[in-house]
Design a protein around this motif. Structure first.
Motif, PDB file in Angstrom:
ATOM      1  N   ASN A 245      12.657   8.817  -1.209  1.00 54.25           N
ATOM      2  CA  ASN A 245      12.068   8.849   0.132  1.00 54.25           C
ATOM      3  C   ASN A 245      10.596   8.483   0.151  1.00 54.25           C
ATOM      4  OD1 ASN A 245      13.944   9.691   2.402  1.00 54.25           O
ATOM      5  ND2 ASN A 245      14.543  11.019   0.727  1.00 54.25           N
ATOM      6  N   SER A 246       9.931   8.725  -0.986  1.00 51.62           N
ATOM      7  CA  SER A 246       8.507   8.379  -1.022  1.00 51.62           C
ATOM      8  C   SER A 246       8.303   6.864  -1.001  1.00 51.62           C
ATOM      9  CB  SER A 246       7.845   8.995  -2.268  1.00 51.62           C
ATOM     10  OG  SER A 246       8.224   8.292  -3.429  1.00 51.62           O
ATOM     11  N   PHE A 247       9.356   6.130  -1.343  1.00 51.18           N
ATOM     12  CA  PHE A 247       9.244   4.659  -1.360  1.00 51.18           C
ATOM     13  C   PHE A 247       9.847   4.001  -0.119  1.00 51.18           C
ATOM     14  CE2 PHE A 247       9.280   5.680  -5.990  1.00 51.18           C
ATOM     15  CZ  PHE A 247       7.981   5.286  -6.250  1.00 51.18           C
ATOM     16  N   LYS A 248      10.242   4.809   0.893  1.00 51.00           N
ATOM     17  CA  LYS A 248      10.858   4.247   2.093  1.00 51.00           C
ATOM     18  C   LYS A 248       9.855   4.177   3.242  1.00 51.00           C
ATOM     19  CE  LYS A 248      15.434   6.347   1.393  1.00 51.00           C
ATOM     20  NZ  LYS A 248      16.258   7.457   1.910  1.00 51.00           N
ATOM     21  N   PHE A 249      10.075   3.213   4.120  1.00 47.84           N
ATOM     22  CA  PHE A 249       9.324   3.206   5.376  1.00 47.84           C
ATOM     23  C   PHE A 249       9.829   4.372   6.236  1.00 47.84           C
ATOM     24  CE2 PHE A 249       8.642  -1.218   4.162  1.00 47.84           C
ATOM     25  CZ  PHE A 249       7.294  -1.352   4.452  1.00 47.84           C
ATOM     26  N   ASP A 250       8.986   4.876   7.141  1.00 44.08           N
ATOM     27  CA  ASP A 250       9.368   6.028   7.958  1.00 44.08           C
ATOM     28  C   ASP A 250      10.724   5.831   8.619  1.00 44.08           C
ATOM     29  OD1 ASP A 250       7.232   7.738   7.529  1.00 44.08           O
ATOM     30  OD2 ASP A 250       5.950   6.612   8.907  1.00 44.08           O
ATOM     31  N   ILE A 251      10.923   4.655   9.160  1.00 45.20           N
ATOM     32  CA  ILE A 251      12.162   4.408   9.902  1.00 45.20           C
ATOM     33  C   ILE A 251      13.393   4.563   8.996  1.00 45.20           C
ATOM     34  CG2 ILE A 251      12.130   1.896   9.544  1.00 45.20           C
ATOM     35  CD1 ILE A 251      13.058   1.765  12.546  1.00 45.20           C
ATOM     36  N   ASP A 252      13.234   4.246   7.702  1.00 44.37           N
ATOM     37  CA  ASP A 252      14.351   4.376   6.763  1.00 44.37           C
ATOM     38  C   ASP A 252      14.545   5.822   6.311  1.00 44.37           C
ATOM     39  OD1 ASP A 252      14.839   1.666   6.914  1.00 44.37           O
ATOM     40  OD2 ASP A 252      13.396   1.217   5.321  1.00 44.37           O
TER      41      ASP A 252
ATOM     42  N   ASN B 218      14.185  -1.286   1.480  1.00 40.31           N
ATOM     43  CA  ASN B 218      12.897  -1.968   1.589  1.00 40.31           C
ATOM     44  C   ASN B 218      11.820  -1.148   0.910  1.00 40.31           C
ATOM     45  OD1 ASN B 218      13.191  -4.356   3.065  1.00 40.31           O
ATOM     46  ND2 ASN B 218      13.492  -3.164   4.956  1.00 40.31           N
ATOM     47  N   PRO B 219      11.802  -1.104  -0.411  1.00 44.92           N
ATOM     48  CA  PRO B 219      10.828  -0.205  -1.052  1.00 44.92           C
ATOM     49  C   PRO B 219       9.390  -0.570  -0.684  1.00 44.92           C
ATOM     50  CG  PRO B 219      11.913  -1.614  -2.676  1.00 44.92           C
ATOM     51  CD  PRO B 219      12.590  -1.862  -1.377  1.00 44.92           C
TER      52      PRO B 219
ATOM     53  N   TYR C 122       2.066   6.040  -0.599  1.00 44.10           N
ATOM     54  CA  TYR C 122       1.126   6.337  -1.678  1.00 44.10           C
ATOM     55  C   TYR C 122      -0.281   5.934  -1.254  1.00 44.10           C
ATOM     56  CZ  TYR C 122       5.036   7.543  -4.585  1.00 44.10           C
ATOM     57  OH  TYR C 122       6.127   8.185  -5.086  1.00 44.10           O
ATOM     58  N   ASP C 123      -0.339   4.825  -0.539  1.00 45.13           N
ATOM     59  CA  ASP C 123      -1.622   4.378   0.005  1.00 45.13           C
ATOM     60  C   ASP C 123      -2.143   5.400   1.020  1.00 45.13           C
ATOM     61  OD1 ASP C 123      -3.735   2.410   0.617  1.00 45.13           O
ATOM     62  OD2 ASP C 123      -2.696   2.323   2.548  1.00 45.13           O
ATOM     63  N   GLU C 124      -1.257   5.824   1.931  1.00 43.88           N
ATOM     64  CA  GLU C 124      -1.626   6.817   2.938  1.00 43.88           C
ATOM     65  C   GLU C 124      -2.166   8.089   2.286  1.00 43.88           C
ATOM     66  OE1 GLU C 124       1.762   5.849   6.282  1.00 43.88           O
ATOM     67  OE2 GLU C 124       1.835   7.745   5.177  1.00 43.88           O
ATOM     68  N   ALA C 125      -1.376   8.612   1.341  1.00 45.49           N
ATOM     69  CA  ALA C 125      -1.704   9.918   0.765  1.00 45.49           C
ATOM     70  C   ALA C 125      -2.938   9.842  -0.129  1.00 45.49           C
ATOM     71  CB  ALA C 125      -0.513  10.472  -0.012  1.00 45.49           C
ATOM     72  N   PHE C 126      -2.933   8.885  -1.045  1.00 47.87           N
ATOM     73  CA  PHE C 126      -3.955   8.920  -2.097  1.00 47.87           C
ATOM     74  C   PHE C 126      -5.192   8.082  -1.780  1.00 47.87           C
ATOM     75  CE2 PHE C 126      -0.059  10.228  -4.205  1.00 47.87           C
ATOM     76  CZ  PHE C 126      -0.490  11.384  -4.815  1.00 47.87           C
TER      77      PHE C 126
END
Lengths: 307, 289
Positions: free
Chosen positions: B43-50, B62-63, B68-72
Motif C-alpha cells: 500500500n505504501s507504493f500505491k496511489f491513493d485511488i488504488d 501503478n507503483p 515516500y516523498d510526501e512523508a520523508f
C-alpha cells in the motif's frame, strides 16, 4: 562465583594509590551502583511522588495549590463505572489473548519442532511480528480491518459472509484487538516453547515408549513438567505486557466503540491528559502498580525465577 | 518431541501424514505472518485511488514513490526517524555500559545478607513496572526541570526500561562464562577490574552485541512515553509521527504506510542479526537460546 572474593584486593602489586586500592576492594558495589542508583531514581522516586499526588486533588490550573484529600481519589475508584469497565476490559483482553497465544504457540511448537529445528532462517521469519513497532502493527491491522476497502471484508465477501465493521463494531472491537495481538505475540510463545522443547532430555521418552505410554501420556507426564519453567517465564512476560496494552488500542479503536476496548492504560492516559486530573490518574496508576507487583511477585516466587 | 523410538512402532503412512500437515502448517503460518507486512509495504507504493480500490489491488499496478516523498521530504518523517535513532542510540549506550557492569557484579560477586538475590529480583521487578504508571511523575519531573520535548528526557525515560533488561541479559551471559580465565588473570597480577575489562568483556562480545540490538529495538518501537513527553516536531519519534497522521476524521493511509514500513525495515534487519540470541533476549536471559 570467585572463591578468592576477599583476597583479590591483596594479590595484585600494581595497585598504586590508596584510592585505587579502595576502589578495587569495593569493586562489587561500584559496578552495581550506577544501575541501582539510576533505577532507584527512575522507579522508587516516581512511585513515592505518585503516592503523594494520589492523595491530593490537583487542579488543571498550575497556580492553584494541591489540595490534600486523603483517600478521596481511592474511594472514587469504587464508584467509578468507567474504571470498572476498563478493569474488566483489561482482564478480558489479558485472559483471552494470552490463552490463545499460549495454546497456539505451544501447539505449533509441538507440531513443528521436529521439522524446523535446524531451519533457523525460517524460524526467524516466523518471529518477525513480535519485533515490529506496535504502532506499525496497529496501522497495518487498521488497514486490514478497514470496513470499506479492507482486505478482511473482501475475504468475507468472497466467502459469502456478512461484511463487518471489525474494530468499529461494538461486539467485534475487542476481538479485533485480540487478533492483532495474537498475530504479534504468538511467535514469542512459539519461540520460547521451541527453545524449551530443544532442551528436553531424550532418555525419559525412550523409557516411556518402552513402557508403552501413549504420546498423549508422554505429553502430560513428561513434556509439560519439563517445560514448566519456560511456560512460566513466557506467561509471566506476556501477562505483564497484556496488562500494559496501549498502542494497539490507541490506534485501532481509541477505546471505543462504547468503551468496549477501553483498557486501564488508556483510561489512565485519558484521565491524566484529557480530563486533566493527574491526582486521580495517580490513584489508578497505583492500583495498576499494586496488581502488577502482586501478580508478578506471586508468579516469580512460585516459579523461583529470581534465582 | 524426541520420540525416535516410537517411530518404529508407527506406520509409515502416519509419519507421512504428520510430515505433510507440518509442512502445510508452516506454509499457512508463513502466509499469515508475512501477509500483513507485505500489505503495508504494497500500500505504501500505491496511489491513493488504488489504496481505496474495491476489490483491493493485491499487487500495486501503478507503483509510485509518491508517499515516500510526501512523508520523508515534504513532511518531517525523516526528522522523526532521526530522533528515534538518536534516542535509541543514547539509551542503548547508557543501558549497555551500566547494565554490563551491574550484570557482571551480580554474576560474579557475593554480597552480604543475600543481597545478590534481592537486588536481582528488584531489578527484574522494575522491568515489570507498566510505563503508564511512571508516566505521571516523569511528566511532572521533566516539566519541573523544563525538559519536556527534549531527546534527553526520552533517553532518561527509556533507560528506566532498558537498563533492567540489559542487566539481566548480561548477567545471564557472564554466568555462562567460565570464571577460571579471570582467576588466572588475577593470579598473573591483573586487578579484579582488569580481569573484567581484559578477560570477561571480550569473551562476552556476542552477548554485548545482542543486548545492544535488543535495546535499540525496544527504544525504536517505544510509543507511550514519547507520546507524553514530546509534543514538538523537533523531539517526536517515528511512532508518534505515524500516530499523528491517524486522526479522527481522516487517515493518511499512503503516508503512514510508507513511514510504517520504513519503521519496520531496520527492525527486520536487526532481527536477523540477533536470531541466535532471540530466545535469551526476549525471555530476559532466563531461557538459554
Amino acid at each position: 562465583m570467585l572463591k578468592s572474593d576477599k583476597g583479590t584486593s591483596a594479590a595484585p602489586l600494581r595497585l598504586g594509590s590508596g584510592l585505587e586500592r579502595w576502589a578495587e576492594r569495593h569493586l562489587r558495589y561500584l559496578m552495581l551502583a550506577p544501575t541501582v542508583l539510576i533505577l532507584l531514581a527512575l522507579t522508587i522516586f516516581p512511585s513515592i511522588y505518585m503516592f503523594y499526588a494520589a492523595v491530593h486533588r490537583i487542579s488543571p490550573n498550575p497556580d492553584l495549590p494541591w489540595e490534600f484529600i486523603g483517600i478521596g481519589n481511592f474511594a472514587r475508584l469504587l464508584s467509578d463505572g468507567q474504571f470498572q469497565v476498563a478493569l474488566r476490559n483489561t482482564a478480558i483482553f489479558t485472559i483471552v489473548a494470552v490463552t490463545i497465544e499460549f495454546l497456539l504457540g505451544l501447539g505449533l511448537a509441538m507440531l513443528l519442532d521436529k521439522y524446523i529445528r535446524r531451519l533457523t532462517f525460517l524460524k526467524t521469519v516466523l518471529m518477525i511480528p513480535m519485533m515490529l513497532p506496535p504502532i506499525a502493527v496497529a496501522i497495518t491491522w487498521k488497514l486490514i480491518y478497514e470496513p470499506q476497502f479492507g482486505v478482511l471484508n473482501e475475504i468475507m465477501f468472497r466467502l459469502g459472509l456478512p461484511l463487518q465493521a471489525w474494530a468499529g463494531d461494538v461486539n467485534l472491537a475487542m476481538f479485533s484487538i485480540i487478533v492483532a495481538d495474537v498475530w504479534q505475540w504468538t511467535p514469542f510463545i512459539f519461540l520460547l516453547m521451541l527453545a524449551g522443547l530443544a532442551s528436553l532430555p531424550v532418555e525419559p521418552y525412550e523409557a516411556a515408549a518402552l513402557d508403552g505410554a501413549s504420546s498423549w501420556r508422554q505429553f502430560w507426564d513428561l513434556t509439560i513438567p519439563f517445560l514448566k519453567p519456560v511456560i512460566a517465564i513466557a506467561l509471566l512476560l506476556r501477562v505483564m505486557d497484556a496488562l500494559r496494552l496501549f498502542d494497539l488500542v490507541f490506534i485501532l479503536t481509541g477505546g471505543g466503540p462504547a468503551d468496549r476496548t477501553k483498557v486501564l492504560s488508556l483510561y489512565i492516559y485519558q484521565v491524566a491528559y484529557r480530563f486533566a486530573d493527574p491526582g486521580y490518574a495517580a490513584a489508578i496508576s497505583l492500583f495498576v502498580l499494586f496488581v502488577t507487583i502482586v501478580l508478578s511477585t506471586w508468579f516469580m516466587k512460585r516459579m523461583r525465577l529470581a534465582e | 518431541m524426541p520420540m525416535a523410538t516410537t517411530i518404529v512402532t508407527r506406520s509409515r503412512t502416519r509419519e507421512t501424514v504428520l510430515r505433510l500437515s507440518a509442512y502445510l502448517t508452516i506454509f499457512v503460518a508463513l502466509v499469515l505472518t508475512l501477509f500483513p507486512v507485505y500489505w503495508i509495504a504494497a500500500n505504501s507504493f500505491k496511489f491513493d485511488i488504488d489504496i481505496f480500490a474495491v476489490p483491493p489491488e493485491w499487487v500495486p499496478r501503478n507503483p509510485t514513490l509518491k508517499h515516500y516523498d510526501e512523508a520523508f521530504i515534504q513532511r518531517p518523517f525523516l526528522r522523526y526517524a532521526l530522533n528515534s535513532f538518536l534516542v535509541a542510540v543514547g539509551t542503548t549506550t547508557i543501558s549497555v555500559i551500566f547494565g554490563t557492569m551491574a550484570g557482571y557484579a551480580l554474576a560474579r560477586f557475593s554480597y552480604p545478607w543475600q543481597w545478590r538475590k534481592q537486588i536481582s529480583f528488584w531489578i527484574l521487578s522494575t522491568r515489570m513496572m507498566p510505563p503508564i504508571v511512571s508516566i505521571i511523575p516523569l511528566y511532572l519531573f521533566f516539566n519541573y526541570f523544563d525538559m519536556l520535548n527534549t531527546k534527553s528526557a526520552l533517553i532518561i525515560a527509556y533507560t528506566a526500561f532498558n537498563l533492567p533488561f540489559a542487566t539481566w541479559m548480561m548477567k545471564s551471559y557472564f554466568q555462562d562464562l567460565p570464571v577460571e580465565l579471570e582467576e588466572a588473570a588475577i593470579v598473573d597480577g591483573d586487578t579484579r577490574w582488569g580481569a573484567f575489562l581484559h578477560v570477561a568483556l571480550p569473551l562476552a562480545r556476542p552477548g554485548l552485541a545482542a543486548t545492544a540490538i535488543f535495546c535499540l529495538i525496544i527504544s525504536w518501537n517505544e510509543f507511550l512515553l514519547s507520546l507524553i513527553i514530546t509534543l514538538t516536531e523537533q523531539s517526536q519519534t517515528l511512532p508518534i509521527g505515524i500516530a499523528g497522521r491517524v486522526t479522527q476524521y481522516s487517515t493518511y493511509w499512503g503516508e503512514i504506510s510508507a513511514a510504517g514500513f520504513m519503521a519496520c525495515v531496520p527492525i527486520v534487519i536487526f532481527a536477523f542479526m540477533v536470531q541466535k540470541h532471540l530466545v535469551r533476549g526476549l525471555s530476559l536471559g532466563a531461557v538459554k537460546g
